[in-house]
Write a protein that holds these residues in place. Structure first.
Motif, PDB file in Angstrom:
ATOM      1  N   VAL A  23      10.387  37.386  53.425  1.00 29.56           N
ATOM      2  CA  VAL A  23      11.136  37.793  54.600  1.00 29.56           C
ATOM      3  C   VAL A  23      10.454  38.935  55.331  1.00 29.56           C
ATOM      4  O   VAL A  23      10.510  39.033  56.553  1.00 29.56           O
ATOM      5  CB  VAL A  23      12.574  38.183  54.210  1.00 29.56           C
ATOM      6  N   ARG A  24       9.754  39.794  54.587  1.00 30.32           N
ATOM      7  CA  ARG A  24       9.141  40.965  55.205  1.00 30.32           C
ATOM      8  C   ARG A  24       8.097  40.537  56.235  1.00 30.32           C
ATOM      9  O   ARG A  24       7.238  39.707  55.971  1.00 30.32           O
ATOM     10  CB  ARG A  24       8.480  41.832  54.140  1.00 30.32           C
ATOM     11  N   ARG A  25       8.152  41.116  57.413  1.00 28.64           N
ATOM     12  CA  ARG A  25       7.204  40.808  58.489  1.00 28.64           C
ATOM     13  C   ARG A  25       5.990  41.702  58.345  1.00 28.64           C
ATOM     14  O   ARG A  25       6.102  42.913  58.245  1.00 28.64           O
ATOM     15  CB  ARG A  25       7.866  41.034  59.848  1.00 28.64           C
ATOM     16  N   ARG A  26       4.795  41.051  58.370  1.00 28.60           N
ATOM     17  CA  ARG A  26       3.556  41.796  58.228  1.00 28.60           C
ATOM     18  C   ARG A  26       2.567  41.342  59.309  1.00 28.60           C
ATOM     19  O   ARG A  26       2.689  40.276  59.868  1.00 28.60           O
ATOM     20  CB  ARG A  26       2.911  41.543  56.857  1.00 28.60           C
ATOM     21  N   ASP A  27       1.587  42.176  59.595  1.00 31.39           N
ATOM     22  CA  ASP A  27       0.514  41.785  60.504  1.00 31.39           C
ATOM     23  C   ASP A  27      -0.337  40.697  59.866  1.00 31.39           C
ATOM     24  O   ASP A  27      -0.485  40.644  58.644  1.00 31.39           O
ATOM     25  CB  ASP A  27      -0.377  42.991  60.850  1.00 31.39           C
ATOM     26  N   GLN A  28      -0.909  39.853  60.725  1.00 35.84           N
ATOM     27  CA  GLN A  28      -1.730  38.765  60.210  1.00 35.84           C
ATOM     28  C   GLN A  28      -3.060  39.325  59.722  1.00 35.84           C
ATOM     29  O   GLN A  28      -3.853  39.831  60.509  1.00 35.84           O
ATOM     30  CB  GLN A  28      -1.973  37.726  61.296  1.00 35.84           C
ATOM     31  N   VAL A  29      -3.254  39.215  58.454  1.00 35.89           N
ATOM     32  CA  VAL A  29      -4.497  39.667  57.835  1.00 35.89           C
ATOM     33  C   VAL A  29      -5.014  38.526  56.973  1.00 35.89           C
ATOM     34  O   VAL A  29      -4.322  38.075  56.057  1.00 35.89           O
ATOM     35  CB  VAL A  29      -4.277  40.931  56.979  1.00 35.89           C
ATOM     36  N   ARG A  30      -6.182  38.050  57.287  1.00 37.48           N
ATOM     37  CA  ARG A  30      -6.766  36.965  56.507  1.00 37.48           C
ATOM     38  C   ARG A  30      -7.541  37.566  55.345  1.00 37.48           C
ATOM     39  O   ARG A  30      -8.361  38.468  55.536  1.00 37.48           O
ATOM     40  CB  ARG A  30      -7.667  36.099  57.380  1.00 37.48           C
ATOM     41  N   GLU A  31      -7.275  37.014  54.208  1.00 35.43           N
ATOM     42  CA  GLU A  31      -7.879  37.519  52.980  1.00 35.43           C
ATOM     43  C   GLU A  31      -8.214  36.348  52.073  1.00 35.43           C
ATOM     44  O   GLU A  31      -7.767  35.229  52.284  1.00 35.43           O
ATOM     45  CB  GLU A  31      -6.907  38.478  52.291  1.00 35.43           C
ATOM     46  N   ALA A  32      -9.001  36.632  51.102  1.00 42.54           N
ATOM     47  CA  ALA A  32      -9.348  35.609  50.114  1.00 42.54           C
ATOM     48  C   ALA A  32      -8.216  35.494  49.105  1.00 42.54           C
ATOM     49  O   ALA A  32      -7.881  36.462  48.413  1.00 42.54           O
ATOM     50  CB  ALA A  32     -10.657  35.965  49.424  1.00 42.54           C
TER      51      ALA A  32
END
Length: 677
Positions: free
Chosen positions: A501-510
């Motif tokens: 549910v928590r909204r986070r910034d889009q961060v692409r990770e492995a």
């Protein structure tokens, strides 16, 4: 206005054509007049020559006749000699030797051997007035003299025009008579003229009043013939010699020179006509070209896409207003400028110079376009997309480059707004999902909480019983471990929901594929138990990590899994069919740079109508659905460079499939974006 411009030009052409036509007409007319005057002068000359020939011949005849009396002869001898003269001169019809005196008695005579006796039909005495007139004139002139011409009838209704010539004779200075020679005017014409000059011509003797006396030859169409009159002035009488010739059949062009000049004039007219046609064609072409240029200019000025043309050395040859507005400079400031370009950011000049050198060396950039950054005069930077193509001239040679420059500022702003909207929609979808699963989560939490309470109460009861034996440490340890396990289970359920549910910034990770599936597995277990669905997870732990936005991919897997469960309502398929299961798998793709994820259900499948609209925003088959789940899933997958696909599975159901890039490959492809001038 167009008519005022064109009419003087057409008027000049009309005047020019009129002048050329008049020149040609006057030329033909003058040439015809010249030819006719030349023919008339030639005819006059020939007529004078014929009159001179007759006059000369008559003088010679006088000398011949005088020779008859060089020596005194008897009448018989004189007659014989006169007959010889008549045989030589056909123009003479009779020669008489007359005595002196008014009566003019004939001493001897001789007639022409070529005709019947001329004076055999009528007596000679009827011509006495003409003879006496001629002899009187001869006595007065002391030389030959001629009488008037007269018509002498002959047998069978014929006749001829005659003239008398009287030659006085003297012996020892005293009159000794006269010699009278009768001439036929027709004979004069036939015998004393040049036949070569009379070929195809008419010759006649006329009287002063125009009466025709004798005719040698005549021509038809007298009115159209040329006529020349020569005066044959004889002593005592004057005859008029008329020579006729046919007019030359003049054509349109009287002679070769006139024909050549006329041909040149006609050629000039033809050239003028062709020139006029070419001028009209050129005017139409110029008008069409002007309209095409104006149309192209209007199109180029109305475009929001910047256009820029450069030569092979990189100098600008053309820019449109959109490009000028894009870089904040006027066309006068830009046209003719070379490298470095004035819109290059100072910190990227070296990089742009290098890429420009690569392109000018023949290594052109891809036709689909490349991104770059421009800097305006106020210092603001503008992201742009440049699409370049070679400029080819009419000979097929490349003369430069043509660039289409698109301003990406608004596109980037819209993309940011869409991304924010998608994040809000995703958060809303997650909250809706959490709301729907709240009851399931509370039910699931009751189990570990009830177990914890049961273990805790049992332990407290055992500890509070004074009569009971003390609880062995090993049993107490097992009880506490069971309590810890149930508490950890409840904490994982709550944490997974909170993370989702928590909204986070889009961060692409492995992220390892197993981690993506494990993060949503506790949420799916609740729904699966409630609906009697067996959840199968098939993820190879050896799969490589993928480069992705963890939260968004988890939501995609969760949405696909929930949709798959909802596609299998209670009783369909039946519990005993073995098909009431949902499978989540991560497998190696045919391309080693990707990892494939599959969510397979065994519901009733998708109809043709649903397949056509599946993934369309706000399209749903659920009564309470919003139609945003699959649309968001497709958008998220496309942002990761892949696509969401689906296909039927046997014996029933649907398999949804998407791919994610391997972390090593994805990170290797990252870096600074492609920037070119």
């Amino acid at each position: 206005m167009a008519f005022q411009v064109k009419s003087p030009r057409w008027l000049l052409w009309a005047v020019l054509l009129l002048l050329v036509g008049m020149l040609l007409t006057v030329l033909v007319f003058l040439a015809a007049e010249y030819e006719e005057a030349s023919d008339q002068a030639e005819l006059d000359q020939d007529a004078a020559a014929l009159a001179s020939d007759i006059r000369s011949a008559l003088l010679r005849n006088v000398q011949t006749l005088q020779s008859l009396h060089v020596t005194p002869l008897a009448p018989e001898a004189w007659t014989a000699r006169a007959s010889g003269v008549l045989s030589l001169h056909r123009e003479l019809v009779r020669i008489e030797w007359r005595a002196a005196g008014r009566d003019g008695r004939i001493l001897a005579q001789a007639d022409t051997p070529y005709l019947r006796p001329v004076f055999g039909f009528m007596p000679r005495t009827q011509t006495q007035p003409e003879v006496r007139l001629a002899c009187d004139n001869a006595q007065r002139l002391s030389g030959p003299a001629y009488s008037r011409s007269y018509f002498w009838p002959m047998r069978e209704g014929t006749g001829m025009e005659l003239i008398e010539m009287c030659l006085p004779l003297f012996q020892a200075g005293e009159p000794a008579g006269a010699l009278v020679a009768t001439y036929s005017l027709g004979g004069l014409l036939s015998e004393l003229t040049n036949r070569d000059l009379l070929r195809n011509r008419g010759l006649a003797f006329n009287d002063a009043d125009g009466t025709r006396l004798a005719v040698l030859s005549s021509l038809q169409g007298g009115r159209r013939n040329l006529r020349s009159v020569a005066v044959l002035d004889l002593p005592g009488h004057t005859l008029i010699l008329q020579l006729e010739a046919q007019r030359r059949a003049l054509g349109l062009f009287p002679n070769v020179l006139t024909a050549v000049v006329g041909a040149l004039c006609l050629a000039l007219l033809a050239v003028l006509a062709l020139l006029g046609r070419d001028i009209r064609r050129r005017q139409r072409a110029e008008q069409d070209l002007a309209e095409a240029l104006a149309f192209r200019k209007a199109m180029e000025d109305s475009l929001v896409t910047g256009l820029r043309a450069r030569d092979m050395n990189g100098r600008i040859t053309y820019v449109n207003p959109a490009f000028c507005q894009l870089v904040g400079r006027t066309s006068e400031e830009l046209v003719g400028t070379g490298l470095p370009a004035p819109w290059w950011p100072p910190d990227l000049v070296d990089e742009y110079q290098q890429r420009q050198a690569v392109r000018l060396a023949g290594k052109t950039l891809p036709r689909e376009g490349f991104e770059s950054v421009f800097q305006r005069t106020d210092g603001t930077r503008v992201p742009v997309l440049i699409i370049e193509a070679p400029l080819i001239d009419a000979q097929g040679q490349q003369t430069g480059y043509m660039s289409a420059v698109l301003d990406l500022t608004e596109q980037r702003r819209v993309e940011d707004l869409n991304r924010a909207s998608q994040e809000r929609l995703q958060a809303t979808a997650r909250l809706a999902t959490v709301g729907e699963m709240a009851s399931l989560i509370s039910h699931e939490l009751n189990q570990p909480l009830a177990a914890i309470a049961s273990y805790a109460n049992g332990t407290l009861n055992m500890l509070s019983d004074d009569g009971a034996e003390p609880l062995p440490p090993a049993d107490l340890r097992r009880v506490i471990e069971r309590i810890a396990e149930q508490a950890d289970r409840a904490g994982r359920v709550i944490k997974s929901v909170a993370d989702f549910v928590r909204r986070r910034d889009q961060v692409r990770e492995a992220v390892a594929p197993i981690s993506l599936v494990s993060a949503i597995q506790p949420l799916l277990v609740l729904q699966a138990k409630k609906d009697g669905i067996r959840l199968q997870v098939a993820v190879d732990p050896a799969l490589p990590a993928v480069q992705c936005d963890r939260t968004m991919i988890e939501q995609v897997l969760l949405n696909l899994a929930r949709n798959g469960m909802q596609a299998m309502p209670p009783g369909d398929p039946p519990m005993d069919s073995g098909l009431r299961r949902l499978r989540i798998a991560a497998v190696s793709d045919a391309d080693p740079a990707w990892v494939a994820f599959e969510v397979t259900d065994h519901g009733q499948g998708l109809s043709d109508e649903v397949r056509q609209h599946l993934g369309t925003p706000f399209f749903t088959t659920k009564a309470e659905g919003m139609g945003l789940g699959l649309s968001l899933c497709r958008t998220v997958i496309e942002q990761h460079g892949s696509g969401l696909s689906f296909e039927p599975v046997a014996p029933r159901g649907t398999c949804f499939r998407f791919r994610l890039p391997v972390a090593a490959v994805a990170s290797g492809g990252q870096g600074s974006p492609i920037i070119a001038p």
